[in-house]
Design an enzyme around this catalytic site. Structure first.
Site, short mmCIF file in Angstrom:
data_model
loop_
_atom_site.label_atom_id
_atom_site.label_comp_id
_atom_site.label_asym_id
_atom_site.label_seq_id
_atom_site.Cartn_x
_atom_site.Cartn_y
_atom_site.Cartn_z
N ARG B 223 8.30 23.81 26.44
CA ARG B 223 7.32 23.14 27.30
C ARG B 223 6.85 24.12 28.36
O ARG B 223 7.49 25.17 28.56
CB ARG B 223 7.91 21.90 27.96
CG ARG B 223 8.96 22.22 29.00
CD ARG B 223 9.53 20.96 29.63
NE ARG B 223 8.57 20.33 30.53
CZ ARG B 223 8.49 20.56 31.84
NH1 ARG B 223 9.31 21.41 32.43
NH2 ARG B 223 7.61 19.93 32.60
N ASN B 225 5.83 24.75 32.48
CA ASN B 225 5.80 24.29 33.86
C ASN B 225 4.96 25.32 34.62
O ASN B 225 4.70 26.42 34.11
CB ASN B 225 7.20 24.18 34.43
CG ASN B 225 7.23 23.34 35.69
OD1 ASN B 225 6.24 22.69 36.05
ND2 ASN B 225 8.34 23.37 36.39
#
Lengths: 196, 346
Positions: B223, B225
């Site tokens: 993912r 960030n």
């Protein structure tokens, strides 16, 4: 506001399956500990009590003795108590349950010490009593400042003004303190007493 | 492909720059014109050639200088790399994961020879040539996690799985966006993320934990960030915040294009075979505002994301002091045109 890393406290409950009980409390937590022990006829006889605070040896210790607790010790301060507690934990056997009642600094340090003997933090039964003042670790120098009641506090070790973050470490038994004026030296928000 | 490693700094004189190729492969994290926390997890599978997804562990032109910066951080503060005693086996799992991945993806730079437990590791860019016995810590100059993460870009945490939770029981953390490995060591997944605003209430961490507990070997996930950095400093640690915090106040309309950087974390997670621990890698990529606006779609989109970001997120990410200056600069590169879906340049 709830703090996700801060433990949620409830009332102490006796673990009736345990053969032996270790009770750590300060003067604020003594009544809670006694209430818990009174819920059983046999618990006190298998209980070691360490009660902490100035004069605890004369006052609270006597109350635990008259309840029939078989080992009762008293220490004037948390710092002094940790040496005794270290020995108590070192000699504890399987089937012992640890309880702590008092201010958060006492809870934090008791849990952190128990963890060094392989006791999981969650398995130490904890009740918060008394002031909400915080134990704060300076993230810069790692020194711990005790009894913090304001959201900004000067580190007792390195002197940096610290903002107390809502972030709690059970391993360290402390909240995190981070420089409050790093972006503009000397510029601090008004200091407010928020942890009473 | 043979990489040309740059000599540059992430502190003091800040000579860090991206080459045009590095800008083109920069992992721009926004797939739409707005941003809010979500469980944006996807399989960590090989992506476009030349992109940061091409290999499971991405090594780029900044490798040698980043490793030098990490060594400097550790020299001043050894607490940035810590391991609880039960995590040694996970450390060896990590040695295997990184050495195998790096040597398979970049054979010109890294060599791994294995004969049973007798391993031979050659890291040419860093001038390392070591023979050791796999699983025997005394045969390495550091503990296994520290040894290999001193040689791999990105921060690494090792998460132990027990009691229905993931516990951050080891880590090498020197390129962090304002969180402390030393403070967080031993915390569970929720405690560790306690300071993050809004996401708890949205149930993001509960869903993420549930998902990660099921992570299977051989099926890593990833993912993004992001945050911003007022300089290309890798070590934006709370430990040193009292030394670098003032840099946030130095952003002006004149220097914002050069000084202010979009800081992207490519986070990837792997299940480890022997320890059943989970590796959590947090790889930091930096791009200046000039780098960003050199791709028209990215300039338009970052303008809109920063302009509309939730105030609580802006505060948590430390953007408050320079957000308006950044938005004003980026607005000149936003002609109001629609942007295409997805992260890639048009």
């Amino acid at each position: 506001m709830s703090i996700k890393s801060r433990p949620r406290y409830s009332e102490l409950e006796l673990d009736i399956k345990s053969k032996r009980h270790i009770v750590v409390c300060d003067k604020n937590g003594a009544a809670a500990a006694q209430r818990m022990l009174r819920t059983s006829n046999v618990a006190a006889a298998n209980t070691t009590v360490l009660v902490i605070g100035p004069g605890a040896d004369k006052e609270e210790a006597g109350a635990f003795e008259s309840m029939g607790c078989d080992v009762v010790m008293a220490s004037p301060t948390i710092e002094a108590a940790m040496f005794r507690l270290d020995q108590v934990f070192a000699k504890a056997t399987m089937g012992t349950r640890i309880y702590v009642a008092g201010i958060e600094g006492l809870i934090g340090q008791t849990v952190a010490l128990a963890q060094r003997y392989g006791v999981k933090p969650m398995s130490v039964r904890q009740q918060h009593c008394g002031s909400l003042k915080r134990r704060v670790q300076c993230v810069h120098c790692k020194g711990v400042t005790e009894d913090v009641t304001t959201q900004i506090v000067t580190c007792a070790h390195c002197g940096v003004p610290l903002f107390v973050r809502d972030h709690f470490s059970r391993r360290l038994g402390a909240f995190m303190g981070v420089s409050a004026d790093a972006e503009e030296a000397g510029v601090l928000p008004p200091i407010e007493e928020v942890f009473r | 492909m043979v990489l040309a490693f740059k000599r540059e700094t992430f502190r003091d004189d800040y000579t860090f720059r991206n080459s045009p190729e590095a800008v083109r492969r920069f992992p721009f994290p926004f797939d739409a014109d707005t941003y809010m926390y979500s469980v944006n997890i996807e399989p960590h599978v090989a992506g476009r050639k030349g992109s940061v997804f091409e290999h499971p562990i991405d090594i780029d032109e900044h490798y040698v200088s980043e490793m030098r910066d990490r060594a400097l951080v550790l020299k001043n503060d050894p607490l940035r790399c810590q391991t609880l005693p039960h995590m040694d086996l996970a450390g060896w799992d990590l040695v295997e994961l990184l050495m195998v991945s790096m040597s398979e993806a970049y054979p010109e730079h890294f060599l791994l020879e294995r004969n049973g437990n007798d391993w031979h590791w050659v890291n040419r860019p860093l001038g390392i040539d070591d023979r050791f016995t796999f699983g025997v810590t005394s045969t390495l100059p550091y503990g296994p996690m520290e040894y290999i993460t001193r040689q791999c870009q990105g921060d690494f945490c090792l998460l132990d799985q027990r009691d229905g939770n993931l516990w951050v029981d080891a880590g090498m953390v020197t390129t962090q966006a304002d969180w402390s490995m030393d403070f967080d060591l031993g915390m569970n997944f929720f405690e560790w993320h306690a300071p993050v605003p809004l996401a708890h209430e949205k149930g993001v961490f509960e869903r993420a934990l549930k998902f990660l507990m099921q992570l299977r070997q051989g099926h890593p996930v990833r993912r993004f960030n992001w945050t911003m950095s007022s300089t290309p400093r890798l070590d934006t640690s709370p430990e040193n915040y009292h030394k670098w915090g003032y840099e946030r106040a130095l952003i002006t309309p004149e220097n914002v294009s050069e000084r202010l950087h979009l800081r992207v974390e490519l986070q990837a997670l792997w299940r480890l075979p022997r320890s059943n621990a989970v590796v959590f890698s947090i790889r930091c990529y930096l791009a200046s505002m000039n780098d960003i606006v050199s791709v028209p779609k990215w300039g338009r989109r970052l303008h809109r994301v920063l302009r509309d970001v939730h105030p609580a997120l802006a505060e948590y990410k430390g953007l408050t002091r320079y957000r308006q200056t950044a938005v004003d600069f980026l607005s000149k590169y936003d002609d109001g045109q629609e942007t295409s879906p997805g992260i890639w340049p048009d």
